[in-house]
Design a protein around this motif. Structure first.
Motif, short mmCIF file in Angstrom:
data_model
loop_
_atom_site.label_atom_id
_atom_site.label_comp_id
_atom_site.label_asym_id
_atom_site.label_seq_id
_atom_site.Cartn_x
_atom_site.Cartn_y
_atom_site.Cartn_z
N VAL A 97 36.56 34.89 37.46
CA VAL A 97 37.69 35.76 38.08
C VAL A 97 38.35 34.79 39.21
O VAL A 97 37.79 34.22 40.08
CB VAL A 97 37.14 36.93 39.03
CG1 VAL A 97 38.37 37.85 39.22
CG2 VAL A 97 36.30 37.75 37.94
N THR A 98 39.77 34.83 38.80
CA THR A 98 40.39 33.88 39.81
C THR A 98 41.63 34.64 40.49
O THR A 98 42.32 35.63 39.66
CB THR A 98 40.94 32.61 39.01
OG1 THR A 98 39.94 31.96 38.52
CG2 THR A 98 42.01 31.82 40.13
N LEU A 99 41.91 34.67 41.80
CA LEU A 99 43.06 35.24 42.42
C LEU A 99 43.76 34.04 43.14
O LEU A 99 43.22 33.27 43.85
CB LEU A 99 42.45 36.06 43.46
CG LEU A 99 43.52 36.77 44.42
CD1 LEU A 99 44.64 37.57 43.45
CD2 LEU A 99 42.82 37.47 45.46
N THR A 100 45.09 34.10 42.55
CA THR A 100 45.83 32.86 43.00
C THR A 100 46.83 33.24 44.31
O THR A 100 47.11 34.36 44.57
CB THR A 100 46.89 32.28 41.87
OG1 THR A 100 47.71 33.43 41.67
CG2 THR A 100 45.83 31.94 40.68
N ASN A 101 47.11 32.04 45.04
CA ASN A 101 48.12 32.35 46.14
C ASN A 101 47.68 33.53 47.24
O ASN A 101 48.38 34.31 47.52
CB ASN A 101 49.60 32.42 45.69
CG ASN A 101 50.45 32.21 46.72
OD1 ASN A 101 50.35 31.65 47.56
ND2 ASN A 101 51.53 32.99 46.57
N VAL A 102 46.36 33.45 47.64
CA VAL A 102 45.85 34.57 48.76
C VAL A 102 46.67 34.45 49.69
O VAL A 102 47.31 33.44 50.33
CB VAL A 102 44.41 34.14 48.76
CG1 VAL A 102 43.50 34.12 47.55
CG2 VAL A 102 44.13 32.79 49.69
N THR A 103 46.57 35.64 50.32
CA THR A 103 47.39 36.05 51.45
C THR A 103 46.28 36.69 52.48
O THR A 103 45.26 37.25 52.14
CB THR A 103 48.49 36.59 51.20
OG1 THR A 103 48.25 38.31 51.12
CG2 THR A 103 49.59 36.34 50.05
#
Length: 199
Positions: A97-103
């Protein structure tokens, strides 16, 4: 017909495994800077083909990513994650599972599950680290004593220079001057006097 029959048995096989199966995701904690990507690898033991079942990954109670029947289901995904996630089965009971451009808003606890079979992963906390600029501007950060001293000295020099320039301009504009002491007739010396210079 045989293929259809075998496919229909998959949920039953998984159902039988769910009582003793577990899902473990790693790393156990994630730290990332804003703008980076977060990737987690999850594995179901004993392994089976997870691409044929429903997979759900959540951020707290929000749907991070849902995959059903060999495909993604973006309709149920939370709006804050739209276009920023992927869930890819790797075979042998594993998927990433990948989450891009985290904030900063992505900080919190994550988990994955096979909801139809009662298999849930460990909780994965994610911490968003501060950038150097954020640390420098943080209220808790302070200047070193050397920097404070240098700023004080520079400020003092600038202040003296400004005062000197203003005094010089004032004296010149008003023709204000200091006269040398003059000798008195009786041989005494008058103190220095301040007066107007004759034009």
């Amino acid at each position: 017909m045989k293929i259809f029959y075998l496919l229909s048995l998959i949920p039953l096989v998984v159902e039988g495994l769910s009582g003793s199966s577990e899902m473990v995701c790693s790393p156990s904690t994630v730290q990332a800077h804003p703008g980076q990507n977060m990737t987690v690898l999850c594995r179901v033991e004993p392994s089976f083909n997870v691409s044929a079942v429903t997979l759900e990954c959540k951020h707290g109670s929000k749907n991070l990513h849902i995959r059903r029947s060999h495909g993604d289901n973006p309709d149920d995904q939370d709006l804050m994650f739209k276009g920023r996630t992927s869930l890819i089965p790797q075979g042998n009971g594993t998927f990433t599972v990948t989450l891009t451009n985290v904030t900063k808003q992505d900080e919190g606890n994550y988990s994955c599950s096979l909801p139809e079979h009662g298999i849930c992963s460990n909780v994965i906390p994610m911490k968003i680290l501060q950038t150097n600029n954020e640390t420098d501007n943080h209220p808790g950060s302070a200047l070193s004593s050397g920097e404070i001293t240098a700023i004080g000295v520079l400020g003092g020099v600038l202040l003296l220079g400004v005062v000197g320039i203003l005094a010089f301009r004032y004296c010149r504009r008003n023709r204000f001057c200091f006269h040398r002491s003059e000798e008195h007739e009786g041989g005494g010396v008058f103190p220095a006097t301040v007066g107007w210079r004759g034009g």
